[in-house]
Design a protein around this motif. Structure first.
Motif, PDB file in Angstrom:
ATOM      1  N   CYS A  80       0.835  -1.193   0.000  1.00 46.67           N
ATOM      2  CA  CYS A  80       0.000   0.000   0.000  1.00 46.67           C
ATOM      3  C   CYS A  80       0.868   1.241   0.000  1.00 46.67           C
ATOM      4  O   CYS A  80       2.072   1.173   0.225  1.00 46.67           O
ATOM      5  N   CYS A  81       0.221   2.363  -0.235  1.00 44.10           N
ATOM      6  CA  CYS A  81       0.889   3.660  -0.240  1.00 44.10           C
ATOM      7  C   CYS A  81       0.163   4.598   0.718  1.00 44.10           C
ATOM      8  O   CYS A  81      -1.078   4.618   0.746  1.00 44.10           O
ATOM      9  N   VAL A  82       0.924   5.342   1.495  1.00 41.93           N
ATOM     10  CA  VAL A  82       0.337   6.382   2.337  1.00 41.93           C
ATOM     11  C   VAL A  82      -0.030   7.541   1.410  1.00 41.93           C
ATOM     12  O   VAL A  82       0.836   8.140   0.784  1.00 41.93           O
ATOM     13  N   LEU A  83      -1.322   7.813   1.297  1.00 40.24           N
ATOM     14  CA  LEU A  83      -1.796   8.884   0.422  1.00 40.24           C
ATOM     15  C   LEU A  83      -1.725  10.244   1.102  1.00 40.24           C
ATOM     16  O   LEU A  83      -1.334  11.236   0.507  1.00 40.24           O
ATOM     17  N   ASP A  84      -2.150  10.264   2.351  1.00 35.89           N
ATOM     18  CA  ASP A  84      -2.209  11.529   3.068  1.00 35.89           C
ATOM     19  C   ASP A  84      -2.092  11.249   4.552  1.00 35.89           C
ATOM     20  O   ASP A  84      -2.430  10.152   5.017  1.00 35.89           O
ATOM     21  N   LEU A  85      -1.597  12.233   5.290  1.00 32.90           N
ATOM     22  CA  LEU A  85      -1.543  12.119   6.733  1.00 32.90           C
ATOM     23  C   LEU A  85      -1.387  13.497   7.341  1.00 32.90           C
ATOM     24  O   LEU A  85      -0.851  14.406   6.728  1.00 32.90           O
ATOM     25  N   ASP A  86      -1.932  13.625   8.520  1.00 30.47           N
ATOM     26  CA  ASP A  86      -1.809  14.821   9.340  1.00 30.47           C
ATOM     27  C   ASP A  86      -1.680  14.276  10.755  1.00 30.47           C
ATOM     28  O   ASP A  86      -2.650  13.730  11.302  1.00 30.47           O
ATOM     29  N   GLU A  87      -0.503  14.358  11.313  1.00 27.22           N
ATOM     30  CA  GLU A  87      -0.197  13.677  12.575  1.00 27.22           C
ATOM     31  C   GLU A  87      -1.297  13.848  13.613  1.00 27.22           C
ATOM     32  O   GLU A  87      -1.743  14.950  13.899  1.00 27.22           O
ATOM     33  N   ASN A  88      -1.725  12.705  14.149  1.00 23.27           N
ATOM     34  CA  ASN A  88      -2.759  12.608  15.186  1.00 23.27           C
ATOM     35  C   ASN A  88      -4.153  13.020  14.719  1.00 23.27           C
ATOM     36  O   ASN A  88      -5.072  13.118  15.527  1.00 23.27           O
ATOM     37  N   ARG A  89      -4.309  13.265  13.390  1.00 27.91           N
ATOM     38  CA  ARG A  89      -5.616  13.685  12.877  1.00 27.91           C
ATOM     39  C   ARG A  89      -6.130  12.849  11.712  1.00 27.91           C
ATOM     40  O   ARG A  89      -7.313  12.572  11.629  1.00 27.91           O
ATOM     41  N   LEU A 130      -1.868   1.773  -5.013  1.00 26.86           N
ATOM     42  CA  LEU A 130      -0.501   2.239  -5.202  1.00 26.86           C
ATOM     43  C   LEU A 130       0.397   1.654  -4.132  1.00 26.86           C
ATOM     44  O   LEU A 130      -0.043   1.396  -3.011  1.00 26.86           O
ATOM     45  N   GLY A 131       1.671   1.482  -4.487  1.00 25.90           N
ATOM     46  CA  GLY A 131       2.672   1.070  -3.519  1.00 25.90           C
ATOM     47  C   GLY A 131       3.536   2.265  -3.153  1.00 25.90           C
ATOM     48  O   GLY A 131       3.201   3.408  -3.459  1.00 25.90           O
ATOM     49  N   ALA A 132       4.653   1.991  -2.534  1.00 29.49           N
ATOM     50  CA  ALA A 132       5.568   3.058  -2.124  1.00 29.49           C
ATOM     51  C   ALA A 132       5.916   3.958  -3.304  1.00 29.49           C
ATOM     52  O   ALA A 132       6.032   3.488  -4.442  1.00 29.49           O
ATOM     53  N   GLU A 133       6.066   5.218  -3.009  1.00 25.48           N
ATOM     54  CA  GLU A 133       6.410   6.248  -4.003  1.00 25.48           C
ATOM     55  C   GLU A 133       5.373   6.346  -5.121  1.00 25.48           C
ATOM     56  O   GLU A 133       5.704   6.696  -6.249  1.00 25.48           O
ATOM     57  N   TYR A 134       4.122   6.006  -4.804  1.00 27.82           N
ATOM     58  CA  TYR A 134       2.984   6.145  -5.720  1.00 27.82           C
ATOM     59  C   TYR A 134       3.075   5.241  -6.947  1.00 27.82           C
ATOM     60  O   TYR A 134       2.513   5.533  -7.991  1.00 27.82           O
ATOM     61  N   ARG A 135       3.775   4.118  -6.838  1.00 26.04           N
ATOM     62  CA  ARG A 135       3.890   3.193  -7.965  1.00 26.04           C
ATOM     63  C   ARG A 135       2.664   2.264  -7.992  1.00 26.04           C
ATOM     64  O   ARG A 135       2.317   1.666  -6.977  1.00 26.04           O
ATOM     65  N   PRO A 136       2.012   2.125  -9.153  1.00 24.53           N
ATOM     66  CA  PRO A 136       0.837   1.266  -9.249  1.00 24.53           C
ATOM     67  C   PRO A 136       1.153  -0.175  -8.830  1.00 24.53           C
ATOM     68  O   PRO A 136       2.220  -0.701  -9.150  1.00 24.53           O
ATOM     69  N   THR A 137       0.227  -0.797  -8.108  1.00 25.75           N
ATOM     70  CA  THR A 137       0.439  -2.172  -7.651  1.00 25.75           C
ATOM     71  C   THR A 137      -0.195  -3.197  -8.585  1.00 25.75           C
ATOM     72  O   THR A 137       0.185  -4.350  -8.566  1.00 25.75           O
ATOM     73  N   GLY A 138      -1.179  -2.794  -9.372  1.00 26.06           N
ATOM     74  CA  GLY A 138      -1.843  -3.740 -10.262  1.00 26.06           C
ATOM     75  C   GLY A 138      -2.839  -4.627  -9.538  1.00 26.06           C
ATOM     76  O   GLY A 138      -3.306  -5.615 -10.091  1.00 26.06           O
ATOM     77  N   THR A 139      -3.186  -4.279  -8.308  1.00 29.20           N
ATOM     78  CA  THR A 139      -4.134  -5.102  -7.554  1.00 29.20           C
ATOM     79  C   THR A 139      -5.479  -5.166  -8.269  1.00 29.20           C
ATOM     80  O   THR A 139      -5.893  -4.211  -8.918  1.00 29.20           O
ATOM     81  N   LYS A 140      -6.139  -6.314  -8.159  1.00 27.39           N
ATOM     82  CA  LYS A 140      -7.432  -6.506  -8.808  1.00 27.39           C
ATOM     83  C   LYS A 140      -8.585  -5.944  -7.985  1.00 27.39           C
ATOM     84  O   LYS A 140      -9.671  -5.748  -8.496  1.00 27.39           O
ATOM     85  N   SER A 141      -8.355  -5.737  -6.694  1.00 31.46           N
ATOM     86  CA  SER A 141      -9.405  -5.219  -5.815  1.00 31.46           C
ATOM     87  C   SER A 141      -8.890  -4.015  -5.027  1.00 31.46           C
ATOM     88  O   SER A 141      -8.673  -4.092  -3.828  1.00 31.46           O
ATOM     89  N   PRO A 142      -8.665  -2.883  -5.697  1.00 30.36           N
ATOM     90  CA  PRO A 142      -8.124  -1.730  -4.983  1.00 30.36           C
ATOM     91  C   PRO A 142      -9.096  -1.186  -3.942  1.00 30.36           C
ATOM     92  O   PRO A 142     -10.309  -1.228  -4.134  1.00 30.36           O
ATOM     93  N   ALA A 143      -8.522  -0.712  -2.860  1.00 30.60           N
ATOM     94  CA  ALA A 143      -9.312  -0.119  -1.781  1.00 30.60           C
ATOM     95  C   ALA A 143      -8.506   1.006  -1.151  1.00 30.60           C
ATOM     96  O   ALA A 143      -7.274   1.015  -1.206  1.00 30.60           O
ATOM     97  N   THR A 144      -9.210   1.946  -0.556  1.00 31.00           N
ATOM     98  CA  THR A 144      -8.589   3.062   0.155  1.00 31.00           C
ATOM     99  C   THR A 144      -9.190   3.140   1.541  1.00 31.00           C
ATOM    100  O   THR A 144     -10.413   3.079   1.694  1.00 31.00           O
TER     101      THR A 144
END
Length: 162
Positions: free
Chosen positions: A86-95, A103-117
């Motif tokens: 997975c890839c961390v899309l967004d974060l705001d510490e403690n929020r 996506l995987g690290a550095e926003y590289r597509p993973t090709g997963t068949k069942s993407p989820a966020t």
């Protein structure tokens, strides 16, 4: 541009998620957001409570920054199963903490068949934290509700008070 209100997920046999399908969970926990935040951003803590799809984790690699890695290796009866990249899309510490399987690290597509966020929001309240989680699926993806979420959050709450 404002979003239209979401009517909630449809139910019934044969249900296939669509572009706006999501599972929402709100829980009130008796610990402050910084302690819960650690449970999502520290791999060593994450493996003790998070059970994606109800399956235990053997390991979790978390790089808590935008574009960072959030890799979960599942295990059953001591045998390693697949690793979910997975890839961390967004974060705001403690929020706010948001990850995707698309996506995987550095926003590289993973090709997963069942993407989820997964988007988790931490709201400080007098008694601790109101935690709001949304699990969203892509069109025609298999539904994967937050199985094991209740037990996991209860365990995270216990871990956070130690």
């Amino acid at each position: 541009m404002s979003a239209l209100p979401h009517p909630g997920p449809p139910t019934g046999a044969g249900f296939r998620p669509g572009p706006t399908t999501e599972t929402r969970v709100t829980r009130y926990l008796k610990v402050q957001p910084p302690l819960l935040w650690r449970g999502f951003t520290d791999g060593a803590t994450l493996v003790h409570w998070f059970r994606p799809g109800g399956i235990e984790l053997a390991s979790a690699l978390v790089d808590p920054r935008r574009g960072g890695r959030f890799d979960l290796t599942q295990t059953r009866a001591g045998a390693r199963l697949e690793t979910i990249n997975c890839c961390v899309l967004d974060l705001d510490e403690n929020r706010l903490f948001a990850v995707t399987t698309a996506l995987g690290a550095e926003y590289r597509p993973t090709g997963t068949k069942s993407p989820a966020t997964l988007i988790v929001e931490f709201h400080e309240i007098a008694s601790g934290t109101r935690l709001e989680a949304r699990l969203m699926h892509a069109e025609n993806a298999e539904a994967s509700p937050l199985i094991g979420w209740e037990e996991g959050l209860a365990h995270l709450e216990q871990l956070s008070t130690r």
